[in-house]
Design a protein around this motif. Sequence first.
Motif, short mmCIF file in Angstrom:
data_model
loop_
_atom_site.label_atom_id
_atom_site.label_comp_id
_atom_site.label_asym_id
_atom_site.label_seq_id
_atom_site.Cartn_x
_atom_site.Cartn_y
_atom_site.Cartn_z
N ASN A 89 109.93 -33.45 32.50
CA ASN A 89 110.71 -32.45 33.22
C ASN A 89 111.56 -31.53 32.35
N VAL A 90 111.95 -32.01 31.18
CA VAL A 90 112.77 -31.18 30.29
C VAL A 90 111.90 -30.54 29.21
N PHE A 91 111.03 -31.32 28.61
CA PHE A 91 110.15 -30.80 27.56
C PHE A 91 108.86 -30.25 28.18
N VAL A 92 108.90 -29.00 28.56
CA VAL A 92 107.74 -28.36 29.19
C VAL A 92 107.26 -27.23 28.28
N PRO A 93 106.03 -27.26 27.77
CA PRO A 93 104.95 -28.17 28.18
C PRO A 93 104.98 -29.54 27.53
N ASP A 94 105.69 -29.70 26.40
CA ASP A 94 105.72 -30.99 25.71
C ASP A 94 106.87 -30.98 24.71
N ALA A 95 107.02 -32.09 24.01
CA ALA A 95 108.16 -32.25 23.11
C ALA A 95 108.10 -31.36 21.87
N LYS A 96 106.99 -30.65 21.65
CA LYS A 96 106.88 -29.74 20.51
C LYS A 96 107.33 -28.32 20.88
N MET A 97 107.90 -28.13 22.08
CA MET A 97 108.23 -26.80 22.59
C MET A 97 109.18 -26.02 21.69
N PHE A 98 109.98 -26.72 20.89
CA PHE A 98 110.94 -26.03 20.03
C PHE A 98 110.27 -25.32 18.85
N TRP A 99 108.97 -25.53 18.69
CA TRP A 99 108.22 -24.79 17.67
C TRP A 99 107.84 -23.38 18.15
N ILE A 100 107.89 -23.14 19.44
CA ILE A 100 107.36 -21.89 19.96
C ILE A 100 108.08 -20.68 19.35
N LYS A 101 109.38 -20.64 19.45
CA LYS A 101 110.14 -19.46 18.99
C LYS A 101 109.98 -19.22 17.49
N PRO A 102 110.23 -20.21 16.62
CA PRO A 102 110.07 -19.96 15.18
C PRO A 102 108.62 -19.66 14.77
N ALA A 103 107.66 -20.29 15.43
CA ALA A 103 106.26 -20.04 15.08
C ALA A 103 105.86 -18.61 15.45
N VAL A 104 106.27 -18.16 16.63
CA VAL A 104 105.96 -16.79 17.04
C VAL A 104 106.64 -15.79 16.11
N LYS A 105 107.85 -16.07 15.72
CA LYS A 105 108.57 -15.17 14.80
C LYS A 105 107.83 -15.09 13.47
N TYR A 106 107.44 -16.22 12.92
CA TYR A 106 106.75 -16.24 11.63
C TYR A 106 105.41 -15.51 11.73
N LEU A 107 104.64 -15.81 12.77
CA LEU A 107 103.32 -15.21 12.91
C LEU A 107 103.40 -13.71 13.18
#
Length: 343
Positions: free
Chosen positions: A22-40
Motif C-alpha cells: 500500500n505504501v510502496f507502489v509499484p514496489d519497494a524500488k520506487m525511490f529509484w524512479i526520480k533519480p533514474a529519470v533525471k540521469y537518463l
Amino acid sequence: GFLNESDKNGWKNELILWIRGNVFVPDAKMFWIKPAVKYLTEYLKENHVDAIVSSGPPHTTHMIAKKIKRKFKTPWLADFRDPWTFVDYYDQLKISKWADRKHHRLEREVLQEADKTVTVTWSWADDFNKKKIKEVGVITNGFDPADFENATGDVPEKFGITHIGSMNKDRNPEILWPVLKELCDEVADFSDFLEIRLIGPVDYQIFKSIEDHGLNIFLRHTAYKAHKDVIGDLLDSALQLLPINNTANLLGVVPGKLFEYIGSKRPILCVGTKKGDAARIITETKAGKVFDYDEKELLKNYLLNAFGKFKSKELKVESEDFLRFSRKELAEKVASTLDEISR
C-alpha cells in the motif's frame, strides 16, 4: 512469493506486508524512479538510442521507462518476467481498494504506452490480452548451452532428487514426501541411495513436511551456492525436482530453473498441473514427467521405475528441440522485436 524460514509470523510481518502493498507502489524500488529519470534525461540529451527496454519486476523499471518514453518518444519494449496485478502473491499484500486501483492504473499505462510488451509464458500473455489493451507477445526464459558443455547425461552414484532456487510454501510438493517414505519402507535398498537435495532458501513448512515423514536423514540443504557451482549439482542428480506453485495463476508458472534443468539433460520430475505452460515445455522437449498435485500412485510408480533404471544406469533423457530455449535463440527474438518497433 513469500518465504518464511521460521514458524514465527507475527504482527510485524503483517505490517510489513501491508506497507509493501500500500505504501510502496509499484514496489519497494520506487525511490529509484526520480533519480533514474533525471540521469537518463541528461544522458539522452547527449546520446541517441534506438530503443529502450524495461524488464520487471520490479515494476519500477517500467515507471522509469514510461517517463522517458513520454519525454523523448523513444521506442519502448516492456518485458514482464512476472505478472503485475495477477501475480500469485498479489492477494497476500493486503492491498487496499485505493492501492489496488493505483496498481491497476499504472499497469494499464504501461500496456497502453509501450510500443511492444512481452512476457515469459503463453498463459500470462493470455491473461494480459484479456485486458484488451494491446497485444502482448511471448519470449520465454532460457539457458546458456555453454554452461552445460560437459553434460554427458551419465547416471550419478546417488539417487539424488535436486531442487535449486527458492522454495516457498506454495511450491511444497506435498505428494512427494509420503511417496518417498513408502518407497524407503517397501523397497529394500531405496534408502541406501536416496538423497533429497535442496539448494537455496526453503520455507520452514517444507522442512516440517520432510521431518513429518521421517525423511530428515536424506535431506541435504545448502542455503546458497554460486550459479557455476550449482551446475555441477544438476549434472550429478538422478532427478530434477520442479514443483509448480499451487496458486490461482499456476498455468503460467514456468520457473526459470526449468530451462537449466533441460540444459543439464537429467530427467525432470514436475509436480503441478499437466495443463500448464511448464508441462507444455517438458512434454514438447521430452525432458521429464509431469504429475498433477493428486496423482500420488502414478508418481510412486514412476519413482519406482526411475529407481530401477537408475540402478541399471539407464535413467537418462533424450531431450528434443531444447536449443530453441537457448539464450542465443531468445536474444534473436528480442533483437527482432526491437528492430520492429525502431523502424
